[in-house]
Design a protein around this motif. Structure first.
Motif, PDB file in Angstrom:
ATOM      1  N   MET A  33       1.144  -1.089  -0.052  1.00 40.48           N
ATOM      2  CA  MET A  33      -0.081  -0.004  -0.043  1.00 40.48           C
ATOM      3  C   MET A  33       0.778   1.211   0.137  1.00 40.48           C
ATOM      4  N   GLY A  34       0.436   2.342  -0.575  1.00 39.27           N
ATOM      5  CA  GLY A  34       1.345   3.619  -0.590  1.00 39.27           C
ATOM      6  C   GLY A  34       0.381   4.852  -0.850  1.00 39.27           C
ATOM      7  N   TRP A  35       1.285   5.973  -0.657  1.00 34.40           N
ATOM      8  CA  TRP A  35       0.624   7.103  -0.877  1.00 34.40           C
ATOM      9  C   TRP A  35       1.563   7.736  -1.851  1.00 34.40           C
ATOM     10  N   TYR A  36       0.842   8.422  -2.735  1.00 33.51           N
ATOM     11  CA  TYR A  36       1.522   9.299  -3.930  1.00 33.51           C
ATOM     12  C   TYR A  36       1.086  10.782  -3.945  1.00 33.51           C
ATOM     13  N   ARG A  37       1.728  11.777  -4.387  1.00 35.89           N
ATOM     14  CA  ARG A  37       1.126  13.041  -4.403  1.00 35.89           C
ATOM     15  C   ARG A  37       1.356  13.699  -5.849  1.00 35.89           C
ATOM     16  N   GLN A  38       0.523  14.554  -6.409  1.00 37.40           N
ATOM     17  CA  GLN A  38       0.801  15.466  -7.624  1.00 37.40           C
ATOM     18  C   GLN A  38       0.464  16.557  -7.417  1.00 37.40           C
ATOM     19  N   ALA A  39       1.582  17.603  -7.642  1.00 41.49           N
ATOM     20  CA  ALA A  39       1.404  19.101  -7.310  1.00 41.49           C
ATOM     21  C   ALA A  39       1.231  19.543  -8.822  1.00 41.49           C
ATOM     22  N   PRO A  40       0.349  20.714  -8.922  1.00 44.78           N
ATOM     23  CA  PRO A  40       0.075  21.190 -10.182  1.00 44.78           C
ATOM     24  C   PRO A  40       1.433  21.128 -10.880  1.00 44.78           C
ATOM     25  N   LEU A  46       5.707   8.919  -5.850  1.00 47.55           N
ATOM     26  CA  LEU A  46       5.529   7.997  -4.689  1.00 47.55           C
ATOM     27  C   LEU A  46       6.055   8.813  -3.329  1.00 47.55           C
ATOM     28  N   VAL A  47       5.365   8.777  -2.385  1.00 50.05           N
ATOM     29  CA  VAL A  47       5.816   9.620  -1.104  1.00 50.05           C
ATOM     30  C   VAL A  47       6.396   8.613  -0.047  1.00 50.05           C
ATOM     31  N   ALA A  48       5.354   7.490  -0.038  1.00 45.95           N
ATOM     32  CA  ALA A  48       5.664   6.475   1.152  1.00 45.95           C
ATOM     33  C   ALA A  48       4.986   5.225   0.621  1.00 45.95           C
ATOM     34  N   SER A  49       5.481   4.200   0.967  1.00 44.66           N
ATOM     35  CA  SER A  49       4.820   2.668   0.777  1.00 44.66           C
ATOM     36  C   SER A  49       5.246   1.843   2.016  1.00 44.66           C
ATOM     37  N   ILE A  50       4.481   1.022   2.012  1.00 43.66           N
ATOM     38  CA  ILE A  50       4.296  -0.040   3.105  1.00 43.66           C
ATOM     39  C   ILE A  50       3.987  -1.440   2.761  1.00 43.66           C
ATOM     40  N   THR A  51       4.736  -2.525   2.937  1.00 40.43           N
ATOM     41  CA  THR A  51       4.237  -3.944   2.557  1.00 40.43           C
ATOM     42  C   THR A  51       3.166  -4.440   3.585  1.00 40.43           C
ATOM     43  N   SER A  52       2.951  -5.490   3.419  1.00 34.29           N
ATOM     44  CA  SER A  52       1.985  -6.333   4.437  1.00 34.29           C
ATOM     45  C   SER A  52       2.560  -6.725   5.424  1.00 34.29           C
ATOM     46  N   GLY A  53       3.875  -6.687   5.692  1.00 35.21           N
ATOM     47  CA  GLY A  53       4.656  -7.160   6.811  1.00 35.21           C
ATOM     48  C   GLY A  53       5.154  -5.622   7.598  1.00 35.21           C
ATOM     49  N   GLY A  54       4.725  -4.689   7.058  1.00 33.97           N
ATOM     50  CA  GLY A  54       4.927  -3.672   7.693  1.00 33.97           C
ATOM     51  C   GLY A  54       6.590  -2.685   7.238  1.00 33.97           C
TER      52      GLY A  54
END
Length: 122
Positions: A33-40, A46-54
């Motif tokens: 799972m992860g978080w991305y961001r897009q500025a104008p 990709l800002v941050a990601s995490i596996t199922s194991g943490g």
């Protein structure tokens, strides 16, 4: 199957927010799972990601300020964003690699949330 993101808003520099993203549907398993961001005017990053194991990974610009976590029982990923800077202003999107059932099939899906706006004023 869908991802529903929430928690964005307008904050002053130095402020904090907690973004949440919940997956729903006939889910068998969620891997990364992860978080991305897009500025104008910029590409999505990709800002941050995490596996199922943490295990976690962060882009250098947010290390020490952002923390990604997940609650596997709730199929939810979080992003705690602290000490926000104006350059953090962007639409933040969550992402998840999901296996789900559809009738008699198992389907692999790279799912995206709808985006939540984070605006940081100076």
């Amino acid at each position: 199957v869908q991802l529903q993101a929430s928690g964005g808003g307008l904050v002053q520099a130095g402020g904090s927010l907690r973004l949440s993203c919940a997956a729903s549907g006939n889910i068998l398993r969620i891997d990364d799972m992860g978080w991305y961001r897009q500025a104008p005017g910029k590409e999505r990053e990709l800002v941050a990601s995490i596996t199922s194991g943490g295990s976690t990974n962060y882009v250098d610009s947010v290390k020490g300020r952002f923390t990604i976590s997940r609650d596997n029982a709730k199929n939810t990923v979080y992003l705690q964003v602290n000490n926000l800077k104006p350059e953090d202003t962007a639409v933040y999107y969550c992402h998840a690699d999901i296996l789900y059932t559809h009738y008699d099939s198992i389907v692999a899906l790279k799912a995206w949330g709808q985006g939540t706006q984070v605006t940081v004023s100076s």
